[in-house]
Motif scaffolding. Structure first.
Motif, PDB file in Angstrom:
ATOM      1  N   UNK A  39     -60.423  32.115   1.653  1.00 53.55           N
ATOM      2  CA  UNK A  39     -60.473  30.686   1.931  1.00 53.55           C
ATOM      3  C   UNK A  39     -59.071  30.101   1.845  1.00 53.55           C
ATOM      4  N   UNK A  40     -58.650  29.438   2.909  1.00 52.70           N
ATOM      5  CA  UNK A  40     -57.403  28.690   2.885  1.00 52.70           C
ATOM      6  C   UNK A  40     -57.687  27.300   2.315  1.00 52.70           C
ATOM      7  N   UNK A  41     -56.924  26.889   1.322  1.00 52.73           N
ATOM      8  CA  UNK A  41     -57.036  25.562   0.742  1.00 52.73           C
ATOM      9  C   UNK A  41     -55.893  24.713   1.293  1.00 52.73           C
ATOM     10  N   UNK A  42     -56.237  23.606   1.923  1.00 54.27           N
ATOM     11  CA  UNK A  42     -55.239  22.701   2.489  1.00 54.27           C
ATOM     12  C   UNK A  42     -54.876  21.681   1.421  1.00 54.27           C
ATOM     13  N   UNK A  43     -53.661  21.804   0.894  1.00 53.41           N
ATOM     14  CA  UNK A  43     -53.171  20.886  -0.137  1.00 53.41           C
ATOM     15  C   UNK A  43     -52.238  19.876   0.522  1.00 53.41           C
ATOM     16  N   UNK A  49     -43.305  12.878  -0.580  1.00 47.49           N
ATOM     17  CA  UNK A  49     -42.381  13.985  -0.841  1.00 47.49           C
ATOM     18  C   UNK A  49     -42.450  15.102   0.197  1.00 47.49           C
ATOM     19  N   UNK A  50     -43.300  14.959   1.220  1.00 47.57           N
ATOM     20  CA  UNK A  50     -43.376  15.958   2.304  1.00 47.57           C
ATOM     21  C   UNK A  50     -43.639  17.368   1.778  1.00 47.57           C
ATOM     22  N   UNK A  51     -44.456  17.490   0.745  1.00 49.91           N
ATOM     23  CA  UNK A  51     -44.606  18.785   0.074  1.00 49.91           C
ATOM     24  C   UNK A  51     -46.019  19.347   0.168  1.00 49.91           C
ATOM     25  N   UNK A  52     -46.618  19.267   1.343  1.00 52.91           N
ATOM     26  CA  UNK A  52     -47.911  19.896   1.552  1.00 52.91           C
ATOM     27  C   UNK A  52     -47.799  21.415   1.500  1.00 52.91           C
ATOM     28  N   UNK A  53     -48.856  22.074   1.028  1.00 51.97           N
ATOM     29  CA  UNK A  53     -48.847  23.534   0.903  1.00 51.97           C
ATOM     30  C   UNK A  53     -50.208  24.098   1.300  1.00 51.97           C
ATOM     31  N   UNK A  54     -50.237  25.400   1.491  1.00 52.66           N
ATOM     32  CA  UNK A  54     -51.478  26.139   1.702  1.00 52.66           C
ATOM     33  C   UNK A  54     -51.641  27.156   0.580  1.00 52.66           C
ATOM     34  N   UNK A  55     -52.831  27.175  -0.034  1.00 48.91           N
ATOM     35  CA  UNK A  55     -53.184  28.205  -1.005  1.00 48.91           C
ATOM     36  C   UNK A  55     -54.209  29.133  -0.363  1.00 48.91           C
ATOM     37  N   UNK A  56     -54.252  30.376  -0.816  1.00 47.52           N
ATOM     38  CA  UNK A  56     -55.251  31.323  -0.299  1.00 47.52           C
ATOM     39  C   UNK A  56     -56.058  31.867  -1.467  1.00 47.52           C
ATOM     40  N   UNK A  57     -57.359  31.662  -1.401  1.00 53.75           N
ATOM     41  CA  UNK A  57     -58.272  32.064  -2.458  1.00 53.75           C
ATOM     42  C   UNK A  57     -59.162  33.184  -1.950  1.00 53.75           C
TER      43      UNK A  57
END
Length: 365
Positions: A39-43, A49-57
């Motif tokens: 699952x990709x988590x859209x953060x 701060x333009x600091x969006x990230x992707x986590x992978x669970x």
């Protein structure tokens, strides 16, 4: 830029919209690589701060990989600076990431190898400006909703959909759809687009890429998805609407409660598409969201608030089609790491995993 602008609008008007889930995704194989089964988590990150990230669970595990886009592309040092992440989808081995930067002209749609997150190409302004959501229509076509930049007085310009070919990374056209287009739901040959301004739900024919009609509501409509019976569900302020896609007529309207301050927040169909899980909440004087999470059947003719399945709110909700589990995002603040809570459809907690700032959506592989 979206939440920054919305924050200013909320302060001015004492109204705030809670975003729905980003859950529109096609079926199909992922490219080979590390990020293929999970699952990709859209953060979204902190809007300033333009600091969006992707986590992978990983599915069936509490193992989580953080900031995978930056790590995959040799920019592992935090904070990232590409912008807020507004959406993600993939088709035919290509992932598409929407970055919304605070600076006009720096927004972009980034094409990546879906299994590795390595960048293939980018599409930037003027094709992409103030983007909101990305939806795969077919293997050769994707839609991206854009607010465009604002007028000098912060009024909206005409919003548009950028038509994209995922195989080439190029834009093939634009569709004007009215002010502030947002989330989209695909059903057969139609795409339904909610709008943050104008209280309209635009309907686009995917064969001709033409707006065929606009459905008007009292408040701001946001499409949730299509249920097991083929009916479209839309949330609009404190109401649910069930729409017949054959006629685009509203068949049923449900209001969970009579509280004037409450609205429907995050919402998703269950994995079997026979139920809806939703947040019923309000904002206090500090704009903190207060409420609970409930479930209703898609065949219900009324809504009971007697027993919440979660005594809390979520920043995002979605259902994993493989495990059938409900995924909920928890965002303590715009500067703190969030969590993902996994539970079964009855609300029985399975586990909780720490992710990154402002988990606002999920993409299931």
């Amino acid at each position: 830029m979206k939440n920054h602008v919305r924050g200013m609008l909320a302060v001015a008007s004492f109204a705030l919209l809670t975003l729905g889930c980003k859950d529109n995704q096609p079926e199909g194989p992922s490219a080979a690589g590390e990020f293929t089964d999970g699952v990709l988590v859209i953060n979204g990150g902190n809007f300033s701060q333009n600091n969006g990230t992707l986590s992978f669970l990983k599915r069936g595990s509490r193992e989580v990989s953080l900031n995978i886009f930056n790590q995959a592309n040799g920019a592992g040092a935090l904070p990232p600076a590409d912008g807020r992440i507004e959406g993600y989808t993939e088709v035919a081995g290509t992932g598409m990431i929407l970055f919304d930067h605070m600076t006009v002209g720096l927004d972009k749609l980034t094409f990546v190898e879906a299994g590795t997150m390595k960048v293939k190409s980018e599409l930037t302004a003027p094709e992409i400006e103030n983007p909101r959501a990305v939806l795969a229509v077919s293997e050769r076509k994707a839609y991206v909703t854009n607010w465009d930049s604002f007028n000098p007085d912060y009024t909206y310009k005409e919003g548009y959909i950028t038509i994209v070919d995922p195989t080439t990374g190029k834009s093939t056209g634009k569709i004007s759809v009215g002010e502030a287009p947002e989330e989209m739901v695909l059903h057969q040959n139609k795409v339904y687009i909610g709008r943050f301004a104008g209280n309209g739900l635009a309907v686009v024919d995917t064969g001709t890429d033409v707006v065929t009609k606009s459905l008007t509501f009292e408040g701001i409509p946001a499409p949730i998805g299509v249920d097991a019976a083929g009916k479209l569900w839309v949330k609009e302020g404190p109401r649910f609407h069930r729409i017949n896609p054959g006629t685009d007529a509203v068949e049923l309207t449900l209001k969970p409660g009579a509280e004037l301050s409450h609205e429907i927040g995050a919402a998703t169909l269950t994995a079997d598409r026979k139920g809806i899980v939703f947040v019923w909440s309000y904002r206090d004087a500090n704009y903190k969201e207060i409420g609970n999470t409930y479930t209703i059947s898609t065949t219900a003719t009324s809504v009971s608030l007697d027993k919440p399945i979660f005594p809390r709110v979520f920043s995002a909700l979605n259902a994993d089609p493989v495990s059938q589990l409900i995924y909920g995002g928890v965002a303590p603040s715009a500067t703190q790491s969030g969590h993902v809570i996994r539970a079964n459809q009855a609300g029985v907690l399975q586990d909780s995993v720490k992710v990154e700032i402002s988990p606002e959506g999920f993409f299931f592989k």
